[in-house]
Motif scaffolding. Structure first.
Motif, PDB file in Angstrom:
ATOM      1  N   GLU A  16       0.837  -1.202   0.000  1.00  0.00           N
ATOM      2  CA  GLU A  16       0.000   0.000   0.000  1.00  0.00           C
ATOM      3  C   GLU A  16       0.873   1.254   0.000  1.00  0.00           C
ATOM      4  O   GLU A  16       0.565   2.237  -0.685  1.00  0.00           O
ATOM      5  N   LYS A  17       1.948   1.239   0.756  1.00  0.00           N
ATOM      6  CA  LYS A  17       2.838   2.402   0.805  1.00  0.00           C
ATOM      7  C   LYS A  17       3.462   2.684  -0.555  1.00  0.00           C
ATOM      8  O   LYS A  17       3.471   3.826  -1.022  1.00  0.00           O
ATOM      9  N   ILE A  18       4.005   1.653  -1.180  1.00  0.00           N
ATOM     10  CA  ILE A  18       4.683   1.886  -2.454  1.00  0.00           C
ATOM     11  C   ILE A  18       3.672   2.195  -3.549  1.00  0.00           C
ATOM     12  O   ILE A  18       3.934   3.006  -4.454  1.00  0.00           O
ATOM     13  N   ARG A  19       2.493   1.591  -3.476  1.00  0.00           N
ATOM     14  CA  ARG A  19       1.468   1.892  -4.475  1.00  0.00           C
ATOM     15  C   ARG A  19       1.045   3.361  -4.395  1.00  0.00           C
ATOM     16  O   ARG A  19       0.921   4.036  -5.412  1.00  0.00           O
ATOM     17  N   GLU A  20       0.814   3.857  -3.183  1.00  0.00           N
ATOM     18  CA  GLU A  20       0.396   5.242  -3.001  1.00  0.00           C
ATOM     19  C   GLU A  20       1.523   6.209  -3.404  1.00  0.00           C
ATOM     20  O   GLU A  20       1.280   7.224  -4.067  1.00  0.00           O
ATOM     21  N   TYR A  21       2.741   5.885  -3.023  1.00  0.00           N
ATOM     22  CA  TYR A  21       3.879   6.751  -3.365  1.00  0.00           C
ATOM     23  C   TYR A  21       4.045   6.828  -4.883  1.00  0.00           C
ATOM     24  O   TYR A  21       4.215   7.918  -5.452  1.00  0.00           O
ATOM     25  N   PHE A  22       4.002   5.691  -5.541  1.00  0.00           N
ATOM     26  CA  PHE A  22       4.206   5.660  -6.987  1.00  0.00           C
ATOM     27  C   PHE A  22       3.081   6.395  -7.710  1.00  0.00           C
ATOM     28  O   PHE A  22       3.317   7.096  -8.700  1.00  0.00           O
ATOM     29  N   TYR A  23       1.869   6.258  -7.211  1.00  0.00           N
ATOM     30  CA  TYR A  23       0.732   6.964  -7.803  1.00  0.00           C
ATOM     31  C   TYR A  23       0.938   8.474  -7.700  1.00  0.00           C
ATOM     32  O   TYR A  23       0.730   9.209  -8.665  1.00  0.00           O
ATOM     33  N   ARG A  24       1.365   8.946  -6.539  1.00  0.00           N
ATOM     34  CA  ARG A  24       1.555  10.383  -6.359  1.00  0.00           C
ATOM     35  C   ARG A  24       2.675  10.929  -7.242  1.00  0.00           C
ATOM     36  O   ARG A  24       2.619  12.070  -7.685  1.00  0.00           O
ATOM     37  N   ARG A  25       3.686  10.135  -7.523  1.00  0.00           N
ATOM     38  CA  ARG A  25       4.812  10.596  -8.334  1.00  0.00           C
ATOM     39  C   ARG A  25       4.573  10.458  -9.833  1.00  0.00           C
ATOM     40  O   ARG A  25       5.172  11.193 -10.618  1.00  0.00           O
ATOM     41  N   THR A  26       3.744   9.513 -10.247  1.00  0.00           N
ATOM     42  CA  THR A  26       3.606   9.231 -11.685  1.00  0.00           C
ATOM     43  C   THR A  26       2.177   9.292 -12.215  1.00  0.00           C
ATOM     44  O   THR A  26       1.984   9.394 -13.424  1.00  0.00           O
ATOM     45  N   GLY A  27       1.177   9.170 -11.353  1.00  0.00           N
ATOM     46  CA  GLY A  27      -0.198   9.062 -11.813  1.00  0.00           C
ATOM     47  C   GLY A  27      -0.620   7.644 -12.130  1.00  0.00           C
ATOM     48  O   GLY A  27      -1.792   7.381 -12.427  1.00  0.00           O
ATOM     49  N   GLU A  72      15.261   4.473 -10.853  1.00  0.00           N
ATOM     50  CA  GLU A  72      15.302   3.019 -10.952  1.00  0.00           C
ATOM     51  C   GLU A  72      13.930   2.418 -10.692  1.00  0.00           C
ATOM     52  O   GLU A  72      13.508   1.465 -11.365  1.00  0.00           O
ATOM     53  N   LEU A  73      13.200   2.963  -9.724  1.00  0.00           N
ATOM     54  CA  LEU A  73      11.844   2.479  -9.436  1.00  0.00           C
ATOM     55  C   LEU A  73      10.937   2.681 -10.643  1.00  0.00           C
ATOM     56  O   LEU A  73      10.184   1.770 -11.031  1.00  0.00           O
ATOM     57  N   ILE A  74      10.998   3.851 -11.250  1.00  0.00           N
ATOM     58  CA  ILE A  74      10.178   4.122 -12.430  1.00  0.00           C
ATOM     59  C   ILE A  74      10.524   3.162 -13.555  1.00  0.00           C
ATOM     60  O   ILE A  74       9.644   2.621 -14.238  1.00  0.00           O
ATOM     61  N   SER A  75      11.821   2.933 -13.750  1.00  0.00           N
ATOM     62  CA  SER A  75      12.250   2.012 -14.805  1.00  0.00           C
ATOM     63  C   SER A  75      11.718   0.607 -14.567  1.00  0.00           C
ATOM     64  O   SER A  75      11.291  -0.078 -15.501  1.00  0.00           O
ATOM     65  N   GLN A  76      11.726   0.176 -13.309  1.00  0.00           N
ATOM     66  CA  GLN A  76      11.270  -1.174 -12.985  1.00  0.00           C
ATOM     67  C   GLN A  76       9.756  -1.335 -13.104  1.00  0.00           C
ATOM     68  O   GLN A  76       9.270  -2.413 -13.462  1.00  0.00           O
ATOM     69  N   LEU A  77       9.003  -0.294 -12.793  1.00  0.00           N
ATOM     70  CA  LEU A  77       7.549  -0.431 -12.693  1.00  0.00           C
ATOM     71  C   LEU A  77       6.792   0.078 -13.910  1.00  0.00           C
ATOM     72  O   LEU A  77       5.562   0.053 -13.923  1.00  0.00           O
ATOM     73  N   THR A  78       7.482   0.539 -14.928  1.00  0.00           N
ATOM     74  CA  THR A  78       6.799   0.931 -16.154  1.00  0.00           C
ATOM     75  C   THR A  78       7.127  -0.077 -17.245  1.00  0.00           C
ATOM     76  O   THR A  78       8.226  -0.609 -17.317  1.00  0.00           O
ATOM     77  N   VAL A  79       6.143  -0.331 -18.095  1.00  0.00           N
ATOM     78  CA  VAL A  79       6.278  -1.345 -19.145  1.00  0.00           C
ATOM     79  C   VAL A  79       6.779  -0.660 -20.413  1.00  0.00           C
ATOM     80  O   VAL A  79       6.123   0.229 -20.944  1.00  0.00           O
ATOM     81  N   ASN A  80       7.936  -1.050 -20.904  1.00  0.00           N
ATOM     82  CA  ASN A  80       8.561  -0.368 -22.040  1.00  0.00           C
ATOM     83  C   ASN A  80       8.759  -1.253 -23.261  1.00  0.00           C
ATOM     84  O   ASN A  80       9.429  -0.851 -24.203  1.00  0.00           O
ATOM     85  N   VAL A 208       9.741  13.450 -19.314  1.00  0.00           N
ATOM     86  CA  VAL A 208       8.600  14.163 -18.740  1.00  0.00           C
ATOM     87  C   VAL A 208       7.556  13.154 -18.286  1.00  0.00           C
ATOM     88  O   VAL A 208       7.447  12.047 -18.830  1.00  0.00           O
ATOM     89  N   ASN A 209       6.809  13.541 -17.278  1.00  0.00           N
ATOM     90  CA  ASN A 209       5.641  12.792 -16.824  1.00  0.00           C
ATOM     91  C   ASN A 209       4.412  13.472 -17.410  1.00  0.00           C
ATOM     92  O   ASN A 209       4.165  14.656 -17.140  1.00  0.00           O
ATOM     93  N   VAL A 210       3.633  12.768 -18.206  1.00  0.00           N
ATOM     94  CA  VAL A 210       2.483  13.365 -18.871  1.00  0.00           C
ATOM     95  C   VAL A 210       1.455  13.898 -17.880  1.00  0.00           C
ATOM     96  O   VAL A 210       0.645  14.766 -18.221  1.00  0.00           O
ATOM     97  N   CYS A 211       1.496  13.437 -16.633  1.00  0.00           N
ATOM     98  CA  CYS A 211       0.576  13.940 -15.608  1.00  0.00           C
ATOM     99  C   CYS A 211       1.110  15.178 -14.889  1.00  0.00           C
ATOM    100  O   CYS A 211       0.408  15.750 -14.050  1.00  0.00           O
TER     101      CYS A 211
END
Length: 290
Positions: A16-27, A72-80, A208-211
């Protein structure tokens, strides 16, 4: 050591912590069904950064004590994962329907003032914007007389570096016709090919983050935007914010391509659906104010 470091998965509270943090940083918001996906990648992040516990790693992430943790977190959790000429019916639409309308609206190919601007966001490792460049070079009759700017943008700095290097393997290149491969790529060993310098240097790449509304304000006056297969990862609020930011990046009358499973009609009414022979695109209304 906690679960993330021992490989037994995140505890519910950690997830829950990482999900909420990632949502706030990336949308981007992960559903419960993505728990295993998130678990494995967070485990990698914790170990790769040299932490023994999720708590220690997450603390450093939140405080910014280790600036490299978030990229690194963004790289790991986004599908490229992508490949050249994906969903090529949309590139057909670009050449056969959209660009003729863009040129007509801006005075015709002989009188157009300023470049035709095309944005690929997210561009991942570059296959999409380079596909646009290849289709224009090979098939668009006005490529020698009309100035075109192709821009790529992505939230992930690591994949942008791969896009700048532009070296691709057989999986990415499987749909590229052999004559195009011979004309526009050079072998660099181990079944990999690098796109020619002239094409690489003509492509502008930015992170850039589109959000991120403030960051997106630097994107302006695009005639065509490809934003495919990313809005499906956003919740309603983030999707609307992304749509509004894309709207602001486009000229009145400009065209937006979404992925085949995405629909702007379920996100925001600010774009007008336009049916072309090749499929649906979304247009910023011509009378819209800047």
């Amino acid at each position: 050591m906690t679960s993330a470091a021992t490989g037994t998965g995140l505890a519910k509270a950690e997830f829950e912590k990482i999900r909420e943090y990632f949502y706030r940083r990336t949308g981007i918001q992960f559903a419960d069904s993505k728990r295993y996906f998130v678990d494995k990648r967070i485990e990698h992040c914790v170990r790769a950064a040299g932490f023994d516990t999720f708590a220690a790693w997450f603390g450093a992430l939140r405080t910014g004590d280790r600036p490299g943790l978030l990229p690194e977190l963004i790289s790991q959790l986004t599908v490229n994962e992508t490949y050249f000429l994906r969903e090529d019916y949309q590139f057909d639409a670009l050449l056969n329907s959209v660009l003729p309308r863009v040129l007509a609206a801006r005075g015709g190919p002989d009188r157009i003032a300023g470049p035709v601007k095309i944005l690929s966001l997210p561009c991942a490792s570059g296959e999409e914007p380079y596909s646009i460049a290849l289709r224009l070079l090979e098939e668009w009759p006005h490529i020698d007389t009309v100035d075109v700017e192709i821009h790529g943008a992505d939230i992930d700095g690591e994949v942008l570096e791969r896009a700048r290097h532009a070296s691709y393997g057989e999986r990415s290149l499987q749909r590229v016709p052999a004559p195009w491969l011979a004309r526009h790529f050079s072998p660099v060993g181990a079944g990999r090919y690098q796109i020619d310098d002239g094409i690489r240097e003509a492509l502008t790449l930015r992170q850039v983050n589109v959000c991120d509304t403030a960051a997106m304000r630097s994107f302006r006056d695009f005639d065509v935007v490809f934003c495919r297969n990313v809005l499906i990862y956003f919740d309603d609020l983030s999707s609307r914010r992304a749509a509004e930011n894309l709207y602001g990046a486009m000229r009145p009358g400009a065209y937006l391509f979404l992925g085949h499973s995405e629909s702007m009609s379920r996100i925001s009414p600010i774009f007008t659906p336009t049916r072309l022979p090749e499929g649906i695109v979304y247009q910023r209304p011509t009378g819209a104010k800047r």
